[in-house]
Design an enzyme around this catalytic site. Structure first.
Site, PDB file in Angstrom:
ATOM      1  N   LYS A  98      -1.394  35.501   1.104  1.00 45.71           N
ATOM      2  CA  LYS A  98      -1.942  36.387   2.148  1.00 45.71           C
ATOM      3  C   LYS A  98      -3.449  36.242   2.314  1.00 45.71           C
ATOM      4  O   LYS A  98      -4.179  37.230   2.403  1.00 45.71           O
ATOM      5  CB  LYS A  98      -1.575  37.839   1.863  1.00 45.71           C
ATOM      6  CG  LYS A  98      -0.073  38.114   1.919  1.00 45.71           C
ATOM      7  CD  LYS A  98       0.241  39.587   1.757  1.00 45.71           C
ATOM      8  CE  LYS A  98       1.724  39.861   1.820  1.00 45.71           C
ATOM      9  NZ  LYS A  98       2.455  39.350   0.630  1.00 45.71           N
ATOM     10  N   ARG A  99      -3.921  35.010   2.390  1.00 45.16           N
ATOM     11  CA  ARG A  99      -5.341  34.779   2.607  1.00 45.16           C
ATOM     12  C   ARG A  99      -5.706  35.124   4.050  1.00 45.16           C
ATOM     13  O   ARG A  99      -4.891  34.992   4.955  1.00 45.16           O
ATOM     14  CB  ARG A  99      -5.712  33.328   2.293  1.00 45.16           C
ATOM     15  CG  ARG A  99      -5.456  32.916   0.835  1.00 45.16           C
ATOM     16  CD  ARG A  99      -6.122  33.869  -0.141  1.00 45.16           C
ATOM     17  NE  ARG A  99      -6.076  33.361  -1.503  1.00 45.16           N
ATOM     18  CZ  ARG A  99      -5.679  34.046  -2.557  1.00 45.16           C
ATOM     19  NH1 ARG A  99      -5.250  35.280  -2.404  1.00 45.16           N
ATOM     20  NH2 ARG A  99      -5.703  33.519  -3.757  1.00 45.16           N
TER      21      ARG A  99
END
Length: 286
Positions: A98-99
């Site tokens: 989930k960058r």
């Protein structure tokens, strides 16, 4: 063949099952906890046994990096060894990281998860900063056959606080879906789906069906099955129209041995049975 074609083909052949290796020590059987190993070594062994037991059933594995980061360097070694082992089986591995940052920082995230010790095939991305949070991955999609899944309509209850807000005639998650379709238009494969996919939860199947119809070139990673309330019938109603998704289950599968009361070396067989039950629960409706 782009990465999403590979995932699509595996999901059609095996069933749309993504096994989530969101592994923490509380999920390990006693025989592993009792070993004179580091925590990371115990988790690596647990994951490898699960992969061996389910590789013929899993279209993909999703590895949640937070479970490994929390153990420091030992945990990150377990993450690296887990993704390398799963990829060595020829199975698509999704790094659930989930960058969501831009410019040079986004470039480093892309390099960190699409090359080197932590290399995966697809990673999850939070694009609520706009295309600047997505464009750092384009190079790897084009040149290294990688893919991303962008958060669109997530399965957590408070997602409605923001994602369901209306801007004109559309909700924010619908606008995000339109953006994902547009960003992915240059990366479509032979099956019509883009290497830029979307994360949409199964907890609101009516919304998911509307998203699928609105985003015909988007392939979906679907959380929310099992422990969060999503059912095989829910996803099958969508898959009957398009085999457009893989469905993730993490603790619903990797605690299969605990539900059976198994704490010994035979634990992985119970996880296999749980995975088979999930596969059957979805495919019986198709």
């Amino acid at each position: 063949m782009i990465i999403m074609d590979r995932l699509y083909n595996e999901a059609v052949k095996k069933g749309p099952i993504c096994v989530g290796l969101d592994t923490t020590l509380k999920f390990l059987p006693k025989y592993l906890l009792d070993k004179d190993w580091s925590d990371g070594e115990k988790i690596t062994e647990f994951n490898k046994k699960i992969i061996d037991a389910t590789e013929d059933l899993a279209a993909a594995y999703k590895v949640q990096i937070a479970c490994y980061e929390s153990l420091g360097l030992d945990g990150m070694k377990a993450y690296s060894e887990t993704v390398k082992y799963a990829r060595s089986k020829g199975i698509v591995v999704i790094g659930d990281v989930k960058r969501g940052d831009i410019s040079s920082t986004g470039d480093q995230y892309a390099k960190g998860h699409f090359t080197g010790d932590f290399e995966v095939d697809i990673m999850t991305v939070n694009a609520y900063m706009g295309e600047d949070a997505v464009s750092p991955y384009y190079q790897y999609i084009k040149e290294n056959n990688k893919g991303i899944f962008i958060l669109q309509r997530t399965s957590n209850p408070s997602a409605v606080d923001l994602q369901n807000l209306e801007v004109g005639a559309d909700t924010i998650y619908e606008i995000m879906g339109d953006k994902i379709e547009a960003w992915g238009s240059a990366f479509r494969g032979e099956n019509g789906f883009s290497a830029i996919g979307s994360v949409v939860g199964l907890t609101r199947p009516d919304e998911f069906e509307a998203i699928r119809a609105r985003c015909p070139h988007t392939f979906f990673l679907v959380p929310g099955y099992g422990a969060q309330g999503g059912t095989g019938e829910d996803i099958a109603n969508i898959l009957k129209k398009s085999r457009c998704a893989v469905v993730n289950s993490s603790r619903g599968l990797i605690t299969g041995h605990q539900k059976a009361g198994c704490e010994d070396e035979g634990f992985a067989e119970h996880i296999r049975k749980a995975t088979l039950a999930m596969q059957e629960d979805i495919l019986k409706w198709l």
